[in-house]
Design a protein around this motif. Structure first.
Motif, mmCIF file in Angstrom:
data_model
loop_
_atom_site.group_PDB
_atom_site.id
_atom_site.type_symbol
_atom_site.label_atom_id
_atom_site.label_comp_id
_atom_site.label_asym_id
_atom_site.label_seq_id
_atom_site.Cartn_x
_atom_site.Cartn_y
_atom_site.Cartn_z
ATOM 1 N N THR A 4 0.822 -1.199 0.000
ATOM 2 C CA THR A 4 0.000 0.000 0.000
ATOM 3 C C THR A 4 0.860 1.255 0.000
ATOM 4 O O THR A 4 1.818 1.365 0.747
ATOM 5 N N THR A 75 -1.808 1.803 -5.934
ATOM 6 C CA THR A 75 -1.634 0.615 -5.096
ATOM 7 C C THR A 75 -2.180 -0.608 -5.808
ATOM 8 O O THR A 75 -1.583 -1.701 -5.744
ATOM 9 N N TYR A 134 4.949 6.195 -5.430
ATOM 10 C CA TYR A 134 4.858 5.135 -6.433
ATOM 11 C C TYR A 134 6.192 4.981 -7.171
ATOM 12 O O TYR A 134 6.707 3.867 -7.321
#
Length: 205
Positions: A4, A75, A134
């Motif tokens: 996550t 995610t 990310y």
């Protein structure tokens, strides 16, 4: 395995408050129909039936709401990437699966959830925390693969690890950056496969 991307910037109130989830769900649906840029906090307030001031108790801006949605989308992509990588037995195959699954899942999001993809692209252009987290995660995975390949004798060891990881990431970037991928869709799936093969040849000991 879930990886996550935690993004809390701009969020207010209790983290587990169900009103926040309700706001995010309504915003997700609204953005999917009308797009992020054309939606205001006032639009979301009318959609949910709350006052704008009440929404601001949980998020300090529209961007904060977009961050929550973007983090969830990215995610989801990362979960798919980790699942693909888990099926590989070598660092060589793990790199190939990392790169190609990133491209495939990102393109899938573009075609199936175009408005949500636009939020991810917007997050990159604006430097949101969700997109930075990310990109950092991708770089961490890439570095781990290179280290594994060197330790197992699959990859060369002459190039400094950080330099190799940085250079390979730059080669991958046009196909994994949401803002740039939309301009390379006509090169899929051949170009990423060719790039992956070229990178792996350069890594040969």
């Amino acid at each position: 395995m879930t990886d996550t991307l935690q993004v809390s910037q701009g969020q207010r109130g209790p983290a587990d408050h169900n009103v926040r989830d309700q706001i995010v769900q309504a915003a997700n649906e609204h953005f999917s129909r009308y797009g992020y840029a054309k939606t205001t906090v006032s639009d979301l307030a009318r959609e949910i039936g709350f006052s704008k001031a009440y929404i601001y108790k949980f998020f300090d801006s529209k961007q904060a709401i977009g961050e929550a949605i973007c983090a969830a989308c990215l995610t989801q992509v990362m979960d798919g990437v980790l699942k693909a990588m888990a099926q590989a037995n070598t660092a060589t195959e793990r790199f190939r699966r990392l790169f190609l699954s990133l491209v495939e899942l990102s393109a899938q999001l573009f075609f199936e959830e175009r408005k949500l993809y636009e939020i991810a692209a917007h997050s990159v252009s604006e430097g949101w925390e969700s997109s930075r987290a990310y990109e950092t995660r991708i770089q961490e995975l890439l570095t781990a693969i290179l280290r594994e390949g060197r330790e197992g004798g699959e990859f060369e060891r002459k190039t400094p690890l950080d330099e190799a990881a940085r250079s390979i990431y730059l080669v991958m970037y046009p196909f994994i950056n949401p803002l740039m991928l939309q301009y390379n869709l006509d090169r899929l799936p051949d170009a990423p496969r060719e790039v992956a093969s070229l990178v792996l040849r350069s890594l040969a000991p």
